[in-house]
Enzyme design. Structure first.
Site, PDB file in Angstrom:
ATOM      1  CG  ASP A  85      -1.675   1.248   1.441  1.00  0.00           C
ATOM      2  OD1 ASP A  85      -2.378   1.641   0.495  1.00  0.00           O
ATOM      3  OD2 ASP A  85      -1.571   1.847   2.527  1.00  0.00           O
ATOM      4  CG  ASP A 122      -1.885   7.454   0.244  1.00  0.00           C
ATOM      5  OD1 ASP A 122      -0.872   8.142   0.052  1.00  0.00           O
ATOM      6  OD2 ASP A 122      -2.830   7.394  -0.567  1.00  0.00           O
ATOM      7  CG  ASP A 172      -2.521   2.461   6.474  1.00  0.00           C
ATOM      8  OD1 ASP A 172      -2.389   2.314   5.239  1.00  0.00           O
ATOM      9  OD2 ASP A 172      -3.332   3.265   6.982  1.00  0.00           O
TER      10      ASP A 172
END
Length: 232
Positions: free
Chosen positions: A8, A10, A179
């Site tokens: 991922d 961001d 996250d």
């Protein structure tokens, strides 16, 4: 050791929270909003709903093009929502703040022979601009962005697109790192991949939420999980 690692972007590699704060504050000042703190809270409340709907399959462009018109309406201001969205995405595209240790992690994994990929939700040009500006592009063999793929994480079709590009991927040699339990971990599990939940704040796992294969609180742990090394 995993052969493929899908990262991922961001709040995993790039500090999206800081980039968002800077971009949003600049935009609100440009539109002469008096109470910036309140305006940011209004925007974030609505924006979280927008991304939840997008991740559930709602029309991305319609929702993103409306989010500033609705935000400013709540603040008692009338603006061209589409133009405000364009302005914001231009500002956000300059948000290249990386977390300390990102480049060392990626260097170590690449040197170990792991094929590194990015799998991110977002607007194509904005995400590419940030990746390039952060000098992360050389680490990654391929970048998959939801606007281009046509589906957003956690939709399994996002991951099927990656798997079609890399038919040698299997549930045993590929791991998804991110996250977000809602987007990254749920999506990875739907694709039958191993998952690493990057949780640097050591937030307690929410009751009833999807369970990741691993939980990492720092990049050393991510590296150890991917390379099959003992945790220090």
């Amino acid at each position: 050791m995993y052969q493929f690692a899908i990262f991922d972007l961001d709040n995993t590699l790039l500090d999206f929270d800081q980039a968002e704060q800077v971009s949003l504050t600049t935009l609100l000042k440009r539109y002469h909003v008096p109470d910036l703190d309140h305006a940011v809270q209004v925007y974030r409340h609505y924006n979280d709903r927008v991304w939840r709907e997008i991740e559930q399959g709602a029309n991305r462009d319609q929702l993103l093009n409306r989010r500033f018109a609705i935000t400013f309406h709540e603040l008692g201001l009338a603006v061209d929502g589409v133009q405000a969205q364009r302005d914001y995405m231009t500002l956000l595209g300059q948000g290249t703040q990386t977390f300390p240790g990102v480049r060392q992690l990626l260097t170590n994994l690449k040197q170990a022979g792991v094929t590194l990929l990015i799998g991110t939700n977002g607007v194509r040009q904005t995400q590419l601009s940030r990746i390039t500006g952060a000098h992360l592009r050389p680490y990654f063999e391929h970048i998959f962005i939801s606007e281009t793929v046509g589906h957003d994480k956690p939709d399994v079709r996002f991951f099927e697109t990656i798997e079609r590009a890399y038919p040698q991927m299997t549930p045993h040699n590929t791991v998804m790192i991110g996250d977000s339990l809602r987007s990254d971990i749920t999506g990875g599990q739907r694709a039958h991949l191993s998952t690493i939940w990057y949780n640097p704040s050591a937030t307690p796992h929410p009751a009833g939420a999807v369970e990741p294969t691993y939980t990492a609180v720092n990049f050393d742990q991510i590296q150890a999980f991917i390379l099959g090394l003992p945790l220090m």
